[in-house]
Design an enzyme around this catalytic site. Structure first.
Site, PDB file in Angstrom:
ATOM      1  CG  HIS A 426      -1.709   1.290   1.350  1.00 52.00           C
ATOM      2  ND1 HIS A 426      -1.258   2.328   2.151  1.00 52.00           N
ATOM      3  CD2 HIS A 426      -2.846   1.714   0.770  1.00 52.00           C
ATOM      4  CE1 HIS A 426      -2.116   3.329   2.053  1.00 52.00           C
ATOM      5  NE2 HIS A 426      -3.085   2.979   1.233  1.00 52.00           N
ATOM      6  CB  CYS A 757      33.477  -0.634 -24.031  1.00 49.57           C
ATOM      7  SG  CYS A 757      34.812  -1.840 -23.884  1.00 49.57           S
TER       8      CYS A 757
END
Length: 799
Positions: A426, A757
């Protein structure tokens, strides 16, 4: 004539005005999807007309609206007083005889079809709930384990009364819903005995990032109410929808929840459930088997597809499921539209980041991050609903757990911290809807954070939310993605943390140029693979106990390594699917491997680990070959079992062409054969020999990825870890640039792709422009510079 009862098989989504959102959805699934194989328990709805009939015949309706006249919902004391008066008025009233008889007759018919007097779930279904733009999460009540006429009738009135809980009154007023226009239907559904098994919720969208291709499942033991209300920390599972629909089994990630207790049946009465502790053995295993995880995920995907087709637009769904412990069968017990991520704009990227020079320091408390914001404020501890009137706006709400009664103060909080609950609890659902950051499932946050202490809540550092001491500096970057051009040079990303993959994939990109296995092994495994393979032979009992504790779910300890590595790779592969994701095989140095648990037993001591037993040289060596086999098994699982064929493999620190052949022979022995099922294998270009013999490397590899850090170190003869000669380490040096020029030219001559990279293009925009001028195929960057460098490269390409 007023229709008082509607059976699930006779109602559908078009009947929201008649039976409310929850019951209309249950009817839709029962009528349309049970034939498709989705299991839904039978039941009926006491209609909204029956509710209006009850109000009119008893005179309760006019009394309710008199009580509500002139109410200020921000006056919590007055809200509580009037809400209580309305609820008391409803529960004291008697059902009209014909309505009472209709409910009893329907219950008896349901029981007769089952062959025994049923225990049922009785659920409120308001005519304005479960709409795509408003969740009304938990605004009305549900009651479980209800049996017999008297209990059922009383529970129906309690459902009517729950339309006027304090939080429901406040919620409607805040969102502009007229109380008179909202009616309530009651769903009566055969109970699934999940008190004897497990239950939970599932979303067809990632609740944090909004990533649309994953099913996110929470699971715990017992009745599902404990997961929905966030009173337990559940298991979490991710399943990838695109390859699931192709027949693969793509369970991307499994996270074990603490599952401290479960809700089971109590004897007699309405709302008769009780919490009981979960034993240690059950807490340390998953509440759902892999087979059941895939069944739930398939059903969720079917439900989403059905509602999407019905609505004519994407319709992510929020689903509740339960498993019957008597029969082992799974059922869907609710489905509603997801109301937060599906409503967010996708063309604006908002990024929060801490900016302090000295770093944030050690976190006071950690838990699951909800949202991606950072806020500061004073802690206000609230232990019970009786204290909510004292809550001050702008404070950090810290409590054990929340339920819908807390909604009036949740909207006043700058952030929310709870001890219990998962990412579908909730507190999590409501905080997302309100745009309030939250950290849930901290275990002991309410004990460790002092009332009045100023803290900073950070939900911007991945899936782990952190509470830091003091008011820290941060910045917010907002980028409009509309109309952003794509350069000809592919712009890829370096991604280390699998937990960040879904969020990072929102940044415009062409895939992942570098996914490091080292991060996954360090963070999600932490144990040397040879220690797992040789677990039984370890003589150090203390070490053996620690490994056993970390791998308690695995009889075969090596499977722990395979599963965890596969899940980490798969999260990245799925996040960027179908674009390429290039995974670099492990490239720890021997001293780094030794730092893993049990590593000292299996690693040599080297004077210069940077140039020693690392990369390709390990994979075919008898001292490490068996451990490398685990990496291969993980990659094969990702590609062949999960269907993530976009995952490519990259071999690091490959010194010679012959070494490259040996590595590929070992990979092929374990099912990773170059060219099979589209498998491409790249080589890191980080050693001068890779450049000098680029044409020969091109014969056995599909492409090159330049590792600028090591290439600079070995070209200039500079130890990159030495602070004394750090001033000589520069990727922009002419010698390094010449190496880059040579490998691009030679690789392209043989039709091979070349990317980079390393760190250089992330740090130096001019180096990125140099790479574009040289015709590099792709540049892989750190996520925080992708957008900036994309704009730079677009400018460079235009000349």
């Amino acid at each position: 004539m007023t229709e008082l009862i509607g059976w699930f098989e006779d109602i559908g989504i078009e009947d929201v005005p008649k039976v409310g959102g929850k019951n209309a959805s249950l009817g839709e699934m029962y009528r349309e999807l049970v034939p498709e194989g989705v299991a839904v328990p039978p039941g009926f709805a006491v209609t909204a007309d029956a509710y209006r009939y009850f109000l009119e015949e008893t005179g309760v309706g006019e009394r309710i609206y008199e009580i509500l006249e002139g109410l200020d919902t921000h006056d919590i004391a007055e809200l509580r007083k009037r809400g209580q008066k309305i609820r008391h008025t409803i529960t004291r009233a008697e059902f009209p005889k014909d309505l009472q008889q209709a409910i009893v007759d329907a219950y008896d018919q349901l029981s007769e079809e089952a062959g025994f007097e049923l225990d049922v779930a009785v659920r409120s279904s308001a005519t304005a709930e479960d709409l795509p733009e408003s969740s009304f999460a938990g605004q009305q009540e549900s009651y479980l384990n209800v049996q017999g006429h008297a209990a059922l009738l009383h529970t129906c009135k309690l459902c009517y009364a729950s339309l006027f809980t304090d939080r429901a009154i406040s919620y409607r007023v805040d969102r502009g819903f007229d109380h008179r226009q909202v009616a309530l239907s009651v769903g009566v559904q055969q109970m699934v005995r999940s008190d004897l098994a497990s239950a939970g919720v599932a979303f067809s969208i990632d609740t944090e990032s909004g990533f649309e291709d994953a099913v996110f499942i929470n699971a715990s033991y017992g009745l599902g109410e404990s997961v929905v209300k966030g009173t337990v920390n559940p298991d979490e599972y991710y399943v990838f929808k695109p390859t699931l629909k192709e027949g693969f089994e793509p369970i991307l990630e499994k996270n074990l929840g603490s599952k401290e207790f479960k809700l089971v049946y109590a004897q007699g009465g309405t709302r008769s459930t009780r919490p009981v502790p979960v034993g240690r053995h059950d807490r340390q295993r998953y509440a759902l088997s892999d087979e059941d995880i895939l069944i739930v995920a398939r059903w969720v995907a079917i439900i989403e597809d059905h509602y999407t087709e019905k609505a004519g637009k994407p319709m992510p769904m929020d689903v509740e499921w339960a498993k019957d412990g008597r029969t082992g069968e799974l059922f869907i017990v609710q489905a509603r539209p997801e109301t937060v991520q599906s409503q967010k704009r996708r063309d604006v990227l908002e990024t929060y980041r801490l900016t302090g020079d000295e770093g944030p320091g050690e976190a006071l408390v950690t838990g699951r991050a909800i949202g991606a914001k950072i806020v500061s404020g004073p802690v206000q501890l609230v232990s019970s609903i009786e204290e909510i009137e004292e809550f001050e706006e702008g404070s950090i709400l810290v409590t054990s757990t929340t339920d819908p009664d807390w909604e009036p103060i949740m909207k006043k909080a700058a952030a929310i911290v709870t001890d219990r609950g998962g990412r579908t609890s909730h507190a999590a659902i409501v905080s997302r809807e309100m745009g309030v950051p939250a950290i849930v499932g901290t275990i002991d946050g309410s004990q460790r954070l002092e009332d009045g202490r100023t803290v900073t809540i950070s939900c911007a550092e991945g899936e782990e939310g952190k509470v830091y001491d003091g008011q820290l500096k941060y910045e917010v970057e907002t980028v409009d993605l509309r109309g952003l051009e794509r350069p000809e040079t592919k712009i890829m990303m370096n991604v280390a943390n699998p937990s960040e993959a879904f969020r990072l994939s929102r940044i415009p990109n062409d895939g992942v140029g570098l996914a490091r296995e080292e991060f996954i092994i360090n963070s999600f495994i932490g144990i040397h693979p040879l220690a797992l393979l040789n677990f039984d032979a370890i003589e150090d009992e203390e070490l053996k106990d620690e490994i056993a504790q970390r791998t308690v779910q695995y009889e075969d300890k090596a499977e722990f390594f395979v599963d965890r590595l596969a899940q980490g790779i798969a999260m990245i592969g799925a996040g960027f699917y179908p674009n390429d994701v290039i995974v670099r095989l492990s490239d720890f140095k021997s001293n780094e491997y030794a730092a893993l648990l049990g590593g000292e037993l299996f690693e040599p001591t080297e004077n210069n680990p940077m140039l020693g037993f690392r990369g390709a040289s390990r994979y075919y060596d008898e001292r490490y070959k068996d451990a490398f086999a685990l990496e291969c098994r993980a990659l094969k699982k990702v590609r062949d079992e999960m269907g993530l064929r976009n995952v490519k493999v990259m071999v690091p620190f490959c010194r010679t062409v012959e070494e490259g052949r040996k590595v590929q022979e070992v990979m092929a022995e374990h099912g990773l054969k170059r060219g099979e099922n589209g498998l491409e294998i790249y080589v890191m270009c980080e050693i001068p020999s890779n450049v000098i013999l680029a044409e020969k490397f091109a014969e056995i590899f599909d492409g090159f990825s330049i590792g600028s850090n090591d290439l600079t170190q070995l070209t200039l003869g500079v130890d990159r870890d030495s602070e004394i000669i750090a001033h000589l380490f520069d990727e922009r040096d002419e010698a390094v640039k010449e190496m880059v020029h040579e490998v691009i030219e030679r690789a392209h001559k043989h039709g091979r792709k070349v990317g980079i990279c390393g760190q250089a293009p992330s740090d130096y925009p001019e180096f990125a422009r140099f790479l574009v001028d040289e015709g590099i195929d792709s540049i892989s960057l750190n996520p925080d510079v992708v957008l900036k460098t994309t704009l730079d490269i677009l400018e460079a390409e235009k000349g």
